[in-house]
Design a protein around this motif. Structure first.
Motif, PDB file in Angstrom:
ATOM      1  N   SER A 271      -4.909   4.220   0.784  1.00 60.31           N
ATOM      2  CA  SER A 271      -4.071   3.373   0.903  1.00 60.31           C
ATOM      3  C   SER A 271      -2.864   3.925   2.258  1.00 60.31           C
ATOM      4  CB  SER A 271      -2.469   3.028  -0.298  1.00 60.31           C
ATOM      5  OG  SER A 271      -3.341   2.664  -0.891  1.00 60.31           O
TER       6      SER A 271
ATOM      7  N   HIS B   3       0.456  -0.627   0.259  1.00 58.55           N
ATOM      8  CA  HIS B   3      -0.109  -0.155  -0.471  1.00 58.55           C
ATOM      9  C   HIS B   3       0.839   0.712   0.148  1.00 58.55           C
ATOM     10  CE1 HIS B   3      -4.206  -1.630  -0.343  1.00 58.55           C
ATOM     11  NE2 HIS B   3      -3.482  -2.501   1.125  1.00 58.55           N
TER      12      HIS B   3
ATOM     13  N   ALA C 212      -5.264   1.598   4.831  1.00 62.17           N
ATOM     14  CA  ALA C 212      -4.598   0.443   5.013  1.00 62.17           C
ATOM     15  C   ALA C 212      -3.513   0.569   5.329  1.00 62.17           C
ATOM     16  CB  ALA C 212      -4.460  -0.374   3.538  1.00 62.17           C
ATOM     17  N   ILE C 213      -1.836   0.989   5.259  1.00 59.70           N
ATOM     18  CA  ILE C 213      -0.670   0.863   6.482  1.00 59.70           C
ATOM     19  C   ILE C 213      -0.677   1.329   7.623  1.00 59.70           C
ATOM     20  CG2 ILE C 213       1.856   2.625   6.193  1.00 59.70           C
ATOM     21  CD1 ILE C 213       1.449   3.298   3.567  1.00 59.70           C
TER      22      ILE C 213
ATOM     23  N   ASP D  61      -2.822   6.861  -4.229  1.00 61.30           N
ATOM     24  CA  ASP D  61      -3.740   6.714  -3.961  1.00 61.30           C
ATOM     25  C   ASP D  61      -3.551   6.826  -2.276  1.00 61.30           C
ATOM     26  OD1 ASP D  61      -5.894   4.617  -2.606  1.00 61.30           O
ATOM     27  OD2 ASP D  61      -5.103   3.549  -3.964  1.00 61.30           O
TER      28      ASP D  61
ATOM     29  N   LEU E 151       1.120   1.845  -3.399  1.00 64.17           N
ATOM     30  CA  LEU E 151       0.123   3.474  -3.781  1.00 64.17           C
ATOM     31  C   LEU E 151       0.058   4.377  -3.961  1.00 64.17           C
ATOM     32  CD1 LEU E 151      -2.505   0.086  -3.596  1.00 64.17           C
ATOM     33  CD2 LEU E 151      -0.770   0.479  -5.712  1.00 64.17           C
ATOM     34  N   ALA E 152       0.301   4.516  -2.540  1.00 63.47           N
ATOM     35  CA  ALA E 152      -0.473   6.369  -1.937  1.00 63.47           C
ATOM     36  C   ALA E 152       1.429   6.508  -2.578  1.00 63.47           C
ATOM     37  CB  ALA E 152       0.547   6.161  -0.643  1.00 63.47           C
TER      38      ALA E 152
END
Length: 330
Positions: free
Chosen positions: A164, A153, A167-168, A161, A156-157
């Motif tokens: 994400s 993630h 999620a991290i 994004d 993705l960040a």
């Protein structure tokens, strides 16, 4: 100050250590009262006993080797266990040659010291160190999943994004819970559980998100409730799922399917991979056992540990598809 011989003898009789003198044939010629007490033998019975007679078959060779060392080098130290009136005692035995005025060897003298407690403490320390090393391995093993999720993630960040980041954060919170769990287990020697009614199907789906599943497929009921510790159960499923993917993915074309189902006395998790050879099923829960490339061998050990903490029995068998099936009797 000079001290008369009988005073010296009485002083030696007050010692907890055994004092002994043997002649050149390794026969006992002098000892203090402690030897009488430890073996319940009279002076007449002790007189002339061989040094090896105080020890059983298991320790006698070490004592014989020590006697050879005295003859060759003039001194020795050896540890050996002897059955005494106080039970088995581990002695540290020393010996040094005695010579007369002409330098001729006339025997040897030494001290027998009870080191049983010291030996047991050393063993306990060794076990403690082994346990610490084991928990360190468990910790390193279990944080692999959330770290992998966080790393994915994070990439993705960096690509923009922002979603994400949640999620991290969740992965980092998961790592913190695992570290707390391991610390508790290290201190208490077991995994504590906080049992309450739990939707284990939801926990299983949550665990699936923490595992690098690639194209693997998860199947399970929408809801399935049991009394369990949700956080411990999350770790159990994480390790089961990782095991299924590491061992069940036989090629790049066919993704493995992992299935959770309710059973008459609990639940089961199975996959449609190649399964586990019946000859090694009894060993798969032992720590350090793994045949996967890069595997640590702790995943299924953690599964069994968490199941045991719940009071559950876990066993491994073959699924209808031929894959591995783990059954939990609750």
């Amino acid at each position: 100050m000079s001290v008369e011989g009988d005073v010296v003898e009485r002083a030696l009789d007050t010692l907890d250590d055994v004092i002994y003198i043997y002649d050149e044939t390794a026969r006992l010629v002098y000892w203090n009262q402690r030897l009488n007490e430890l073996y319940g033998l009279s002076d007449a019975e002790l007189d002339g006993m061989a040094a090896t007679e105080f020890f059983g078959p298991a320790d006698r060779p070490a004592v014989e080797a020590a006697l050879d060392e005295i003859r060759e080098t003039g001194e020795t130290t050896v540890e050996a266990v002897s059955q005494t009136t106080e039970g088995p005692v581990r002695f540290e035995l020393t010996g040094r040659q005695l010579t007369d005025e002409d330098g001729e060897v006339i025997g040897f003298a030494g001290i027998g010291r009870d080191v049983t407690e010291r030996y047991e403490q050393a063993g306990q320390l060794s076990q403690h160190n082994e346990r610490l090393a084991e928990f360190a391995d468990l910790l390193a093993h279990d944080i692999r999943n959330p770290l992998s999720v966080a790393s994915g993630h994070l990439a993705l960040a960096r690509d923009g994004d922002v979603g994400s980041l949640d999620a991290i954060e969740a992965a980092h919170e998961r790592i913190d819970r695992i570290i707390t769990d391991i610390r508790l287990a290290t201190r208490e020697g077991t995994l504590a559980t906080d049992i309450e009614p739990t939707d284990i199907a939801w926990v299983a789906r949550e665990a699936w998100e923490y595992v690098d599943t690639d194209d693997a497929v998860f199947e399970g009921p929408e809801e399935f409730r049991l009394d369990a510790d949700a956080d411990r159960l999350l770790r159990l499923f994480e390790n089961l799922f990782r095991n299924a993917i590491e061992h069940g993915q036989t090629d790049d074309e066919t993704p493995v399917t992992v299935r959770l189902e309710a059973t008459a006395d609990g639940f089961a998790v199975e996959d449609d991979g190649p399964g586990i050879d019946a000859a090694v099923r009894d060993q798969v829960f032992d720590p350090g056992v793994s045949d996967a490339a890069g595997g640590t061998g702790f995943g299924l050990y953690i599964v069994r540990t968490i199941a045991t903490a719940h009071g559950w029995d876990v066993s491994v068998t073959e699924a209808a598809s031929g894959g591995a099936r783990f059954e939990f009797a609750v």
